[in-house]
Write a protein that holds these residues in place. Structure first.
Motif, PDB file in Angstrom:
ATOM      1  N   VAL A  48      11.644  -3.620  -2.681  1.00  0.00           N
ATOM      2  CA  VAL A  48      10.369  -4.086  -2.118  1.00  0.00           C
ATOM      3  C   VAL A  48      10.105  -5.548  -2.480  1.00  0.00           C
ATOM      4  O   VAL A  48      10.708  -6.101  -3.399  1.00  0.00           O
ATOM      5  N   GLY A  49       9.176  -6.148  -1.749  1.00  0.00           N
ATOM      6  CA  GLY A  49       8.826  -7.556  -1.961  1.00  0.00           C
ATOM      7  C   GLY A  49       7.841  -7.764  -3.109  1.00  0.00           C
ATOM      8  O   GLY A  49       7.413  -6.805  -3.758  1.00  0.00           O
ATOM      9  N   ASN A  50       7.484  -9.021  -3.295  1.00  0.00           N
ATOM     10  CA  ASN A  50       6.657  -9.390  -4.446  1.00  0.00           C
ATOM     11  C   ASN A  50       5.244  -8.806  -4.415  1.00  0.00           C
ATOM     12  O   ASN A  50       4.694  -8.438  -5.446  1.00  0.00           O
ATOM     13  N   LEU A  51       4.660  -8.726  -3.231  1.00  0.00           N
ATOM     14  CA  LEU A  51       3.300  -8.185  -3.157  1.00  0.00           C
ATOM     15  C   LEU A  51       3.281  -6.711  -3.580  1.00  0.00           C
ATOM     16  O   LEU A  51       2.353  -6.253  -4.240  1.00  0.00           O
ATOM     17  N   SER A  52       4.338  -5.996  -3.200  1.00  0.00           N
ATOM     18  CA  SER A  52       4.443  -4.580  -3.592  1.00  0.00           C
ATOM     19  C   SER A  52       4.611  -4.450  -5.098  1.00  0.00           C
ATOM     20  O   SER A  52       4.038  -3.552  -5.721  1.00  0.00           O
ATOM     21  N   LYS A  53       5.409  -5.335  -5.683  1.00  0.00           N
ATOM     22  CA  LYS A  53       5.593  -5.301  -7.144  1.00  0.00           C
ATOM     23  C   LYS A  53       4.252  -5.557  -7.830  1.00  0.00           C
ATOM     24  O   LYS A  53       3.888  -4.888  -8.789  1.00  0.00           O
ATOM     25  N   LEU A  54       3.527  -6.538  -7.301  1.00  0.00           N
ATOM     26  CA  LEU A  54       2.234  -6.882  -7.897  1.00  0.00           C
ATOM     27  C   LEU A  54       1.278  -5.681  -7.865  1.00  0.00           C
ATOM     28  O   LEU A  54       0.687  -5.327  -8.885  1.00  0.00           O
ATOM     29  N   LEU A  55       1.175  -5.030  -6.716  1.00  0.00           N
ATOM     30  CA  LEU A  55       0.217  -3.917  -6.611  1.00  0.00           C
ATOM     31  C   LEU A  55       0.640  -2.730  -7.478  1.00  0.00           C
ATOM     32  O   LEU A  55      -0.206  -2.051  -8.061  1.00  0.00           O
ATOM     33  N   PHE A  56       1.940  -2.515  -7.597  1.00  0.00           N
ATOM     34  CA  PHE A  56       2.427  -1.428  -8.458  1.00  0.00           C
ATOM     35  C   PHE A  56       2.006  -1.676  -9.912  1.00  0.00           C
ATOM     36  O   PHE A  56       1.539  -0.769 -10.606  1.00  0.00           O
ATOM     37  N   ILE A  57       2.169  -2.912 -10.362  1.00  0.00           N
ATOM     38  CA  ILE A  57       1.784  -3.283 -11.731  1.00  0.00           C
ATOM     39  C   ILE A  57       0.273  -3.111 -11.914  1.00  0.00           C
ATOM     40  O   ILE A  57      -0.204  -2.463 -12.847  1.00  0.00           O
ATOM     41  N   VAL A  58      -0.470  -3.702 -10.993  1.00  0.00           N
ATOM     42  CA  VAL A  58      -1.929  -3.704 -11.065  1.00  0.00           C
ATOM     43  C   VAL A  58      -2.485  -2.273 -11.082  1.00  0.00           C
ATOM     44  O   VAL A  58      -3.376  -1.944 -11.865  1.00  0.00           O
ATOM     45  N   ASP A  59      -1.945  -1.424 -10.215  1.00  0.00           N
ATOM     46  CA  ASP A  59      -2.430  -0.047 -10.111  1.00  0.00           C
ATOM     47  C   ASP A  59      -2.274   0.685 -11.449  1.00  0.00           C
ATOM     48  O   ASP A  59      -3.093   1.518 -11.811  1.00  0.00           O
ATOM     49  N   ALA A  60      -1.231   0.318 -12.184  1.00  0.00           N
ATOM     50  CA  ALA A  60      -0.952   1.013 -13.453  1.00  0.00           C
ATOM     51  C   ALA A  60      -1.749   0.478 -14.631  1.00  0.00           C
ATOM     52  O   ALA A  60      -2.048   1.219 -15.567  1.00  0.00           O
ATOM     53  N   ILE A  61      -2.119  -0.804 -14.603  1.00  0.00           N
ATOM     54  CA  ILE A  61      -2.701  -1.370 -15.838  1.00  0.00           C
ATOM     55  C   ILE A  61      -4.003  -2.141 -15.656  1.00  0.00           C
ATOM     56  O   ILE A  61      -4.417  -2.866 -16.541  1.00  0.00           O
ATOM     57  N   GLU A  62      -4.658  -1.990 -14.486  1.00  0.00           N
ATOM     58  CA  GLU A  62      -5.950  -2.704 -14.317  1.00  0.00           C
ATOM     59  C   GLU A  62      -6.913  -2.311 -15.445  1.00  0.00           C
ATOM     60  O   GLU A  62      -6.716  -1.281 -16.094  1.00  0.00           O
ATOM     61  N   ILE A  93       0.852  -1.204   0.000  1.00  0.00           N
ATOM     62  CA  ILE A  93       0.000   0.000   0.000  1.00  0.00           C
ATOM     63  C   ILE A  93       0.884   1.249   0.000  1.00  0.00           C
ATOM     64  O   ILE A  93       0.645   2.195  -0.753  1.00  0.00           O
ATOM     65  N   GLU A  94       1.927   1.229   0.815  1.00  0.00           N
ATOM     66  CA  GLU A  94       2.805   2.411   0.922  1.00  0.00           C
ATOM     67  C   GLU A  94       3.437   2.784  -0.422  1.00  0.00           C
ATOM     68  O   GLU A  94       3.512   3.953  -0.772  1.00  0.00           O
ATOM     69  N   HIS A  95       3.891   1.781  -1.159  1.00  0.00           N
ATOM     70  CA  HIS A  95       4.693   2.081  -2.355  1.00  0.00           C
ATOM     71  C   HIS A  95       3.961   1.868  -3.685  1.00  0.00           C
ATOM     72  O   HIS A  95       4.602   1.814  -4.722  1.00  0.00           O
ATOM     73  N   HIS A  96       2.618   1.781  -3.650  1.00  0.00           N
ATOM     74  CA  HIS A  96       1.919   1.434  -4.896  1.00  0.00           C
ATOM     75  C   HIS A  96       2.012   2.514  -5.973  1.00  0.00           C
ATOM     76  O   HIS A  96       1.906   2.223  -7.150  1.00  0.00           O
ATOM     77  N   THR A  97       2.230   3.749  -5.581  1.00  0.00           N
ATOM     78  CA  THR A  97       2.207   4.827  -6.582  1.00  0.00           C
ATOM     79  C   THR A  97       3.544   4.996  -7.294  1.00  0.00           C
ATOM     80  O   THR A  97       3.587   5.134  -8.521  1.00  0.00           O
ATOM     81  N   LEU A  98       4.629   4.993  -6.540  1.00  0.00           N
ATOM     82  CA  LEU A  98       5.931   5.337  -7.114  1.00  0.00           C
ATOM     83  C   LEU A  98       6.877   4.157  -7.258  1.00  0.00           C
ATOM     84  O   LEU A  98       7.883   4.245  -7.955  1.00  0.00           O
TER      85      LEU A  98
END
Ligand SMILES: [Fe+2]
Ligand SMILES: [Fe+2]
Length: 198
Positions: free
Chosen positions: A126-140, A116-121
């Protein structure tokens, strides 16, 4: 676990948080898109689907509150604000949400809070869950911008790290094209991935 079961569990466990979430209809669609894609990618990359969906559900909790309120919250929660965040306080919504959830005992899982902390930038290391949310936030599926379709297609069949790098690259290139300032955290994330290699 099926997505509907996860969502029922979240509705029960986080009733209070959900009732206090202030988001527009447009943002609601974005959250639905993120939840669905997080669930799908968690399965693809063998991550915990419950954690992925929970992070997606709450990542934009403070996305639509006034900037002044975000800064006030950040101060009250003793959140450290970088120069970049001071200049573009909207990007603080992830960090403030993670700190708020943790400080109030709503979410304690460190992987979910980090995502949640790093989803924007993005962020280096960071770990795998952070990578996943970063990707998802950009291309859902509800995101609309030039090149999003191509990016969605491009990550098909890619590893999580490869997909994360592709989205970081696009973010950086897009900022440069628009003559915008690059976020140090995004550059740091990209450099880190280049350094650790694939
Ligand atoms: Fe966000
Ligand atoms: Fe988002």
């Amino acid at each position: 676990m099926q997505l509907t079961k996860i969502l029922i569990r979240i509705d029960k466990e986080y009733e209070k948080l959900l009732s206090e979430m202030k988001i527009s209809d447009k943002r609601k669609s974005h959250i639905v898109g993120c939840v669905e894609m997080s669930f799908a990618l968690a399965q693809r990359y063998d991550l915990d689907p419950y954690k992925a969906v929970l992070a997606a559900k709450f990542h934009d909790y403070f996305r639509e509150v006034d900037i002044s309120e975000i800064i006030e919250l950040a101060k009250n929660l003793n959140v450290t604000i970088s120069d970049f965040e001071l200049r573009f306080p909207r990007v603080l919504h992830g960090k403030v949400a993670a700190t708020y959830f943790s400080a109030n005992g709503y979410i304690e899982d460190s992987e979910i809070l980090e995502a949640i902390e790093h989803h924007t930038l993005g962020e280096a290391g960071v770990g795998n869950l952070s990578k996943l949310l970063f990707i998802v936030d950009a291309i859902e599926k509800f995101r609309i911008y030039d090149g999003v379709e191509a990016l969605r297609t491009e990550i098909e069949g890619k590893s999580l790290d490869e997909a994360y790098i592709l989205v970081l690259k696009r973010t950086i290139i897009d900022m440069i094209r628009k003559n915008k300032i690059l976020a140090p955290a995004t550059i740091g994330a990209y450099n880190y991935m280049m350094e650790v290699g694939l």
